[in-house]
Design a protein around this motif. Structure first.
Motif, PDB file in Angstrom:
ATOM      1  N   SER A   1      21.112  73.029  63.379  1.00 23.02           N
ATOM      2  CA  SER A   1      20.851  72.135  62.473  1.00 23.02           C
ATOM      3  C   SER A   1      21.131  72.890  60.832  1.00 23.02           C
ATOM      4  CB  SER A   1      19.496  71.521  62.959  1.00 23.02           C
ATOM      5  OG  SER A   1      18.978  73.053  62.307  1.00 23.02           O
ATOM      6  N   LEU A   2      20.668  72.230  60.049  1.00 23.17           N
ATOM      7  CA  LEU A   2      20.562  73.124  58.322  1.00 23.17           C
ATOM      8  C   LEU A   2      19.707  74.039  58.416  1.00 23.17           C
ATOM      9  CD1 LEU A   2      21.332  72.999  55.326  1.00 23.17           C
ATOM     10  CD2 LEU A   2      20.229  71.346  54.951  1.00 23.17           C
ATOM     11  N   THR A   3      18.372  74.171  59.280  1.00 22.42           N
ATOM     12  CA  THR A   3      16.962  74.494  59.220  1.00 22.42           C
ATOM     13  C   THR A   3      17.804  75.969  59.642  1.00 22.42           C
ATOM     14  OG1 THR A   3      15.935  73.025  60.903  1.00 22.42           O
ATOM     15  CG2 THR A   3      15.410  73.019  58.872  1.00 22.42           C
ATOM     16  N   GLU A   4      18.330  75.817  61.159  1.00 23.28           N
ATOM     17  CA  GLU A   4      18.744  76.538  61.528  1.00 23.28           C
ATOM     18  C   GLU A   4      19.651  77.666  60.633  1.00 23.28           C
ATOM     19  OE1 GLU A   4      18.634  75.143  66.595  1.00 23.28           O
ATOM     20  OE2 GLU A   4      20.540  74.767  65.064  1.00 23.28           O
ATOM     21  N   LEU A   5      21.029  76.958  59.419  1.00 23.17           N
ATOM     22  CA  LEU A   5      21.358  77.614  59.117  1.00 23.17           C
ATOM     23  C   LEU A   5      20.958  78.691  58.032  1.00 23.17           C
ATOM     24  CD1 LEU A   5      24.578  75.363  59.051  1.00 23.17           C
ATOM     25  CD2 LEU A   5      24.113  77.304  59.874  1.00 23.17           C
ATOM     26  N   ALA A   6      19.621  78.024  57.541  1.00 23.72           N
ATOM     27  CA  ALA A   6      18.971  78.464  56.528  1.00 23.72           C
ATOM     28  C   ALA A   6      17.664  79.219  57.324  1.00 23.72           C
ATOM     29  CB  ALA A   6      18.092  77.466  55.489  1.00 23.72           C
ATOM     30  N   ASP A   7      17.840  79.888  58.068  1.00 20.00           N
ATOM     31  CA  ASP A   7      16.850  80.652  58.749  1.00 20.00           C
ATOM     32  C   ASP A   7      17.880  81.499  58.455  1.00 20.00           C
ATOM     33  OD1 ASP A   7      15.398  82.548  60.653  1.00 20.00           O
ATOM     34  OD2 ASP A   7      15.149  80.697  62.122  1.00 20.00           O
ATOM     35  N   ALA A   8      17.162  83.070  58.208  1.00 25.79           N
ATOM     36  CA  ALA A   8      17.083  84.398  58.048  1.00 25.79           C
ATOM     37  C   ALA A   8      17.869  84.662  58.915  1.00 25.79           C
ATOM     38  CB  ALA A   8      16.854  84.972  55.903  1.00 25.79           C
ATOM     39  N   SER A   9      16.159  84.792  60.006  1.00 30.49           N
ATOM     40  CA  SER A   9      16.407  85.011  60.718  1.00 30.49           C
ATOM     41  C   SER A   9      17.768  85.318  61.852  1.00 30.49           C
ATOM     42  CB  SER A   9      15.062  85.670  61.958  1.00 30.49           C
ATOM     43  OG  SER A   9      15.167  83.952  62.125  1.00 30.49           O
ATOM     44  N   MET A  10      18.062  83.923  61.515  1.00 35.62           N
ATOM     45  CA  MET A  10      19.213  83.676  63.075  1.00 35.62           C
ATOM     46  C   MET A  10      20.894  83.944  62.008  1.00 35.62           C
ATOM     47  SD  MET A  10      18.032  80.148  63.812  1.00 35.62           S
ATOM     48  CE  MET A  10      19.122  79.666  65.197  1.00 35.62           C
ATOM     49  N   LEU A  11      20.773  84.350  60.599  1.00 36.83           N
ATOM     50  CA  LEU A  11      22.505  84.345  60.204  1.00 36.83           C
ATOM     51  C   LEU A  11      22.037  85.003  58.612  1.00 36.83           C
ATOM     52  CD1 LEU A  11      24.361  82.531  60.499  1.00 36.83           C
ATOM     53  CD2 LEU A  11      23.812  81.023  58.995  1.00 36.83           C
ATOM     54  N   SER A  12      23.161  86.126  58.848  1.00 40.44           N
ATOM     55  CA  SER A  12      23.415  86.787  57.428  1.00 40.44           C
ATOM     56  C   SER A  12      23.575  86.292  56.241  1.00 40.44           C
ATOM     57  CB  SER A  12      24.125  87.936  57.933  1.00 40.44           C
ATOM     58  OG  SER A  12      25.113  87.325  57.702  1.00 40.44           O
ATOM     59  N   PRO A  13      22.741  86.755  54.797  1.00 40.78           N
ATOM     60  CA  PRO A  13      23.675  85.615  53.887  1.00 40.78           C
ATOM     61  C   PRO A  13      24.876  85.596  53.754  1.00 40.78           C
ATOM     62  CG  PRO A  13      21.988  87.394  53.669  1.00 40.78           C
ATOM     63  CD  PRO A  13      22.257  87.844  55.034  1.00 40.78           C
ATOM     64  N   ARG A  14      26.045  87.147  54.044  1.00 37.96           N
ATOM     65  CA  ARG A  14      26.998  87.147  54.145  1.00 37.96           C
ATOM     66  C   ARG A  14      27.265  85.634  55.175  1.00 37.96           C
ATOM     67  NH1 ARG A  14      30.013  88.405  50.133  1.00 37.96           N
ATOM     68  NH2 ARG A  14      32.479  88.141  50.757  1.00 37.96           N
ATOM     69  N   TYR A  15      27.493  86.015  56.045  1.00 36.66           N
ATOM     70  CA  TYR A  15      28.134  84.228  57.085  1.00 36.66           C
ATOM     71  C   TYR A  15      27.273  82.938  56.679  1.00 36.66           C
ATOM     72  CZ  TYR A  15      29.815  86.684  61.013  1.00 36.66           C
ATOM     73  OH  TYR A  15      30.204  87.110  61.901  1.00 36.66           O
TER      74      TYR A  15
END
Length: 128
Positions: free
Chosen positions: A84-98
């Motif tokens: 989901s988009l909310t998962e991708l926007a969660d900084a704890s799950m995904l680094s800014p570079r990724y």
């Protein structure tokens, strides 16, 4: 283009030359699958000239970021919406570079490689 690192850029450019003329879905998936060398080694034997047998790829021993790249690539190929988009926007799950790598893949999927290159180049120049 926003690549994960130099190796990603070199590998993607090599693969996109080999698969010249592939559709936007395949190009975006290739972009994600080449972002991590371990993921790429598991995926490369399942990539044909104009198709990816995504169901045959069985990711093993990937870090969380590489697994997200695989899952988003799978969603692009199959049309599913696992991530989901909310998962991708969660900084704890995904680094800014990724996040930027996945954003680049979405631009490729939606608008094509040339348009993604133009949009990213134009936006990058505006922020300077």
């Amino acid at each position: 283009m926003v690549f994960r690192n130099d190796n990603h850029g070199v590998l993607f450019e090599k693969e996109i030359r080999y698969h010249k003329g592939c559709n936007r879905k395949m190009t975006a998936a290739l972009f994600l699958l080449t972002a991590d060398s371990r993921l790429w080694h598991q995926a490369e034997n399942h990539i044909g000239t104009n198709e990816i047998d995504i169901a045959a790829i069985k990711p093993r021993r990937l870090d969380a970021m590489a697994y997200v790249c695989f899952t988003v690539a799978k969603d692009i190929i199959t049309g599913n919406r696992t991530v989901s988009l909310t998962e991708l926007a969660d900084a704890s799950m995904l680094s800014p570079r990724y996040f930027l790598v996945i954003q680049t893949a979405m631009l490729i999927r939606g608008y094509g490689l040339n348009a993604a290159n133009r949009l990213l180049f134009t936006e990058g120049r505006k922020s300077e």
